[in-house]
Design a protein around this motif. Structure first.
Motif, PDB file in Angstrom:
ATOM      1  N   ARG A   1       0.838  -1.201   0.000  1.00  0.00           N
ATOM      2  CA  ARG A   1       0.000   0.000   0.000  1.00  0.00           C
ATOM      3  C   ARG A   1       0.872   1.250   0.000  1.00  0.00           C
ATOM      4  O   ARG A   1       1.899   1.296   0.660  1.00  0.00           O
ATOM      5  CB  ARG A   1      -0.915   0.006   1.224  1.00  0.00           C
ATOM      6  N   GLU A   2       0.409   2.253  -0.751  1.00  0.00           N
ATOM      7  CA  GLU A   2       1.149   3.501  -0.812  1.00  0.00           C
ATOM      8  C   GLU A   2       1.170   4.180   0.553  1.00  0.00           C
ATOM      9  O   GLU A   2       0.158   4.254   1.247  1.00  0.00           O
ATOM     10  CB  GLU A   2       0.540   4.441  -1.854  1.00  0.00           C
ATOM     11  N   ALA A   3       2.349   4.652   0.937  1.00  0.00           N
ATOM     12  CA  ALA A   3       2.515   5.389   2.192  1.00  0.00           C
ATOM     13  C   ALA A   3       2.239   6.869   1.943  1.00  0.00           C
ATOM     14  O   ALA A   3       2.375   7.350   0.816  1.00  0.00           O
ATOM     15  CB  ALA A   3       3.929   5.202   2.727  1.00  0.00           C
ATOM     16  N   GLU A   4       1.858   7.555   2.987  1.00  0.00           N
ATOM     17  CA  GLU A   4       1.639   8.996   2.909  1.00  0.00           C
ATOM     18  C   GLU A   4       2.573   9.672   3.903  1.00  0.00           C
ATOM     19  O   GLU A   4       2.186   9.947   5.029  1.00  0.00           O
ATOM     20  CB  GLU A   4       0.181   9.335   3.218  1.00  0.00           C
ATOM     21  N   PRO A   5       3.814   9.941   3.483  1.00  0.00           N
ATOM     22  CA  PRO A   5       4.797  10.513   4.402  1.00  0.00           C
ATOM     23  C   PRO A   5       4.393  11.910   4.877  1.00  0.00           C
ATOM     24  O   PRO A   5       3.910  12.725   4.097  1.00  0.00           O
ATOM     25  CB  PRO A   5       6.076  10.602   3.572  1.00  0.00           C
ATOM     26  N   VAL A   6       4.562  12.137   6.168  1.00  0.00           N
ATOM     27  CA  VAL A   6       4.376  13.457   6.772  1.00  0.00           C
ATOM     28  C   VAL A   6       5.507  13.667   7.753  1.00  0.00           C
ATOM     29  O   VAL A   6       6.080  12.709   8.274  1.00  0.00           O
ATOM     30  CB  VAL A   6       3.020  13.604   7.496  1.00  0.00           C
ATOM     31  N   VAL A   7       5.822  14.911   8.011  1.00  0.00           N
ATOM     32  CA  VAL A   7       6.829  15.241   9.008  1.00  0.00           C
ATOM     33  C   VAL A   7       6.077  15.696  10.254  1.00  0.00           C
ATOM     34  O   VAL A   7       5.239  16.592  10.182  1.00  0.00           O
ATOM     35  CB  VAL A   7       7.788  16.338   8.506  1.00  0.00           C
ATOM     36  N   VAL A   8       6.362  15.041  11.375  1.00  0.00           N
ATOM     37  CA  VAL A   8       5.638  15.339  12.610  1.00  0.00           C
ATOM     38  C   VAL A   8       6.602  15.640  13.745  1.00  0.00           C
ATOM     39  O   VAL A   8       7.776  15.260  13.710  1.00  0.00           O
ATOM     40  CB  VAL A   8       4.719  14.163  13.028  1.00  0.00           C
ATOM     41  N   ASP A   9       6.073  16.301  14.761  1.00  0.00           N
ATOM     42  CA  ASP A   9       6.800  16.533  15.992  1.00  0.00           C
ATOM     43  C   ASP A   9       6.798  15.212  16.767  1.00  0.00           C
ATOM     44  O   ASP A   9       5.732  14.657  17.055  1.00  0.00           O
ATOM     45  CB  ASP A   9       6.112  17.641  16.795  1.00  0.00           C
ATOM     46  N   ALA A  10       7.968  14.717  17.110  1.00  0.00           N
ATOM     47  CA  ALA A  10       8.071  13.435  17.807  1.00  0.00           C
ATOM     48  C   ALA A  10       7.382  13.466  19.168  1.00  0.00           C
ATOM     49  O   ALA A  10       6.877  12.441  19.637  1.00  0.00           O
ATOM     50  CB  ALA A  10       9.537  13.033  17.969  1.00  0.00           C
ATOM     51  N   ARG A  11       7.344  14.612  19.813  1.00  0.00           N
ATOM     52  CA  ARG A  11       6.721  14.702  21.142  1.00  0.00           C
ATOM     53  C   ARG A  11       5.200  14.652  21.090  1.00  0.00           C
ATOM     54  O   ARG A  11       4.566  14.048  21.936  1.00  0.00           O
ATOM     55  CB  ARG A  11       7.165  15.974  21.848  1.00  0.00           C
ATOM     56  N   THR A  12       4.620  15.334  20.096  1.00  0.00           N
ATOM     57  CA  THR A  12       3.159  15.459  20.068  1.00  0.00           C
ATOM     58  C   THR A  12       2.499  14.656  18.957  1.00  0.00           C
ATOM     59  O   THR A  12       1.298  14.414  19.004  1.00  0.00           O
ATOM     60  CB  THR A  12       2.751  16.932  19.872  1.00  0.00           C
ATOM     61  N   GLY A  13       3.270  14.287  17.931  1.00  0.00           N
ATOM     62  CA  GLY A  13       2.688  13.611  16.777  1.00  0.00           C
ATOM     63  C   GLY A  13       1.983  14.557  15.822  1.00  0.00           C
ATOM     64  O   GLY A  13       1.414  14.129  14.831  1.00  0.00           O
TER      65      GLY A  13
END
Length: 175
Positions: A121-133
């Motif tokens: 399945r195709e992934a949908e990459p996002v950049v997130v804050d590791a602390r809050t998501g």
């Protein structure tokens, strides 16, 4: 000739990162390395890059600590180029750049997509804050500011921007 680089840019992590990976061929070589290519002839065949350009880019990637040059054959001596930990840590950046490019194309126009290796399945990459998501896409919710090592130019830059940001940060909702 006057330098086109401002003093604060010399200490900016974005500026220093671009010095390492901002060149077009460099990104493509790294992409191939993430796909498992390690040998000069593999890179050259995949990219259609000239020998001299590839030699120069590989040398820079080794000097910058992104690739390690290792002998894989002794007679004649042949080397392979293997990602270092520092080089491997760039993978999320390359993934994010590719995802950004794909977001601006219709699905049928995408020549390369990131998929889950198990499901396909195709992934949908996002950049997130590791602390809050939380996604870092919101440039009002997440802002840059000067860090502990910032020089006068960098501190002045963010001191100038701070008054424009403060009302939202204080929760007033006005600018």
């Amino acid at each position: 000739m006057a330098s086109r680089v401002r003093l604060e840019d010399r200490e900016c992590p974005l500026s220093t990162t671009v010095q390492h990976v901002g060149e077009w061929w460099t990104l493509l070589i790294l992409h191939d390395a993430f796909d498992g290519y390690t040998r000069f002839d593999q890179f050259q065949q995949s990219l259609g890059i000239s020998t001299s350009m590839l030699t120069a880019r590989l040398k820079t990637l080794v000097t910058d600590g992104l690739l390690e040059r290792r002998p894989y054959r002794t007679n004649p001596v042949r080397h392979e180029y293997v990602l270092t930990e520092r080089g491997r840590s760039l993978r999320p950046v390359i993934v994010a750049l590719a995802a950004w490019g794909n977001r601006h194309l219709a699905p049928e126009e995408r020549s390369m997509i990131l998929v889950d290796a198990e499901t396909g399945r195709e992934a949908e990459p996002v950049v997130v804050d590791a602390r809050t998501g939380r996604s870092l896409d919101d440039s009002e919710a997440y802002v840059f500011t000067s860090g502990p090592a910032a020089g006068d130019g960098m501190r002045a830059r963010y001191a100038e921007l701070e008054p424009r940001r403060r009302p939202r940060a204080a929760g007033t909702g006005t600018a």
